[in-house]
Design a protein around this motif. Sequence first.
Motif, PDB file in Angstrom:
ATOM      1  N   ARG A  87       0.821  -1.215   0.000  1.00 45.04           N
ATOM      2  CA  ARG A  87       0.000   0.000   0.000  1.00 45.04           C
ATOM      3  C   ARG A  87       0.855   1.265   0.000  1.00 45.04           C
ATOM      4  O   ARG A  87       0.363   2.356  -0.273  1.00 45.04           O
ATOM      5  N   ILE A  88       2.137   1.148   0.330  1.00 44.49           N
ATOM      6  CA  ILE A  88       3.102   2.259   0.283  1.00 44.49           C
ATOM      7  C   ILE A  88       2.582   3.487   1.034  1.00 44.49           C
ATOM      8  O   ILE A  88       2.591   4.611   0.526  1.00 44.49           O
ATOM      9  N   GLY A  89       2.074   3.272   2.245  1.00 44.97           N
ATOM     10  CA  GLY A  89       1.644   4.383   3.081  1.00 44.97           C
ATOM     11  C   GLY A  89       0.271   4.938   2.777  1.00 44.97           C
ATOM     12  O   GLY A  89      -0.190   5.868   3.439  1.00 44.97           O
ATOM     13  N   ARG A  90      -0.411   4.377   1.782  1.00 49.01           N
ATOM     14  CA  ARG A  90      -1.743   4.878   1.440  1.00 49.01           C
ATOM     15  C   ARG A  90      -2.801   4.255   2.352  1.00 49.01           C
ATOM     16  O   ARG A  90      -2.497   3.482   3.249  1.00 49.01           O
ATOM     17  N   SER A  91      -4.047   4.592   2.103  1.00 42.48           N
ATOM     18  CA  SER A  91      -5.158   4.041   2.878  1.00 42.48           C
ATOM     19  C   SER A  91      -5.120   2.511   2.827  1.00 42.48           C
ATOM     20  O   SER A  91      -4.910   1.925   1.765  1.00 42.48           O
ATOM     21  N   GLY A  92      -5.309   1.883   3.976  1.00 42.20           N
ATOM     22  CA  GLY A  92      -5.267   0.425   4.045  1.00 42.20           C
ATOM     23  C   GLY A  92      -3.888  -0.121   4.347  1.00 42.20           C
ATOM     24  O   GLY A  92      -3.665  -1.330   4.258  1.00 42.20           O
ATOM     25  N   SER A  93      -2.944   0.751   4.732  1.00 45.38           N
ATOM     26  CA  SER A  93      -1.577   0.303   5.012  1.00 45.38           C
ATOM     27  C   SER A  93      -1.455  -0.394   6.367  1.00 45.38           C
ATOM     28  O   SER A  93      -0.695  -1.342   6.517  1.00 45.38           O
ATOM     29  N   ILE A  94      -2.184   0.094   7.360  1.00 46.19           N
ATOM     30  CA  ILE A  94      -2.005  -0.405   8.727  1.00 46.19           C
ATOM     31  C   ILE A  94      -2.782  -1.702   8.944  1.00 46.19           C
ATOM     32  O   ILE A  94      -3.983  -1.773   8.700  1.00 46.19           O
ATOM     33  N   ILE A  95      -2.054  -2.713   9.414  1.00 45.35           N
ATOM     34  CA  ILE A  95      -2.673  -3.993   9.760  1.00 45.35           C
ATOM     35  C   ILE A  95      -2.867  -4.085  11.269  1.00 45.35           C
ATOM     36  O   ILE A  95      -3.897  -4.545  11.746  1.00 45.35           O
ATOM     37  N   ALA A  96      -1.857  -3.629  12.028  1.00 39.49           N
ATOM     38  CA  ALA A  96      -1.954  -3.692  13.489  1.00 39.49           C
ATOM     39  C   ALA A  96      -1.079  -2.622  14.123  1.00 39.49           C
ATOM     40  O   ALA A  96      -0.001  -2.305  13.617  1.00 39.49           O
TER      41      ALA A  96
END
Length: 240
Positions: A87-96
């Motif tokens: 995702r390269i820092g875009r929306s949806g990058s964080i999993i936990a």
Amino acid sequence: MILRLFLKNYIDTLPVSCKLLGFLFGVNGELLERQYRNHLSGYLSWEQLSHAEKWILFEKNIDAYVGIDEDCLSQGELYTILINKERIGRSGSIIAIIKGTDVKIITSVLLRLSRRRRFKVREITLDMAPNMEQIARICFPVARRVTDRFHVQKLAYEAVQEMRVKARWEAQDEESIQIAHARACGKIYHAPVFENGDSRKQLLARSIYLLYKKESLWTESQRAHAAILFREYPDIKKAY
């Protein structure tokens, strides 16, 4: 109400504050902030609210290539963060995002991710900390573990700087001995200087930045400085 929903879309998608939006659209910014927090955002009914201070998970964001690292988010507190690298820092990058770096705590949270999702991960990027390696091995057993090149570079740069600092301390000790000897003889000590006007101690102190840069990015003065440094300290040249 329509205006509030319109502004909600701005707050959800753009990095702007409620107060700024209130100023731009002629509404009370503080009231908008309270309404967004308590009603429009759905924060109070968020299913992760009860444990959000300790950990949050976004399982749908997991993919084949992930990265794990620790970071300080507020007041110096360390958090372990798992991201989707594609995702390269875009929306949806964080999993936990999990508070702390303890292996037992981190693994207990990450194991809440479904087995199918965890076994979907083909590669996980991490630093060289043993706790991160252990977390990756337990939670993503089929993923290839790759050391982040930036951490390798950081260690290499730090090793070169340690050599420079050690040499500087030795130069400082030698200069102190020479000053004491000159005083004992009733003389004034003048430190010898190189062709650029630096003493040995100054040469080492002023080399800190050029050792962090690629040779192709050196300025002319840094190039001349490095030539003297490497001539006097071939071990630093070899390490660089």
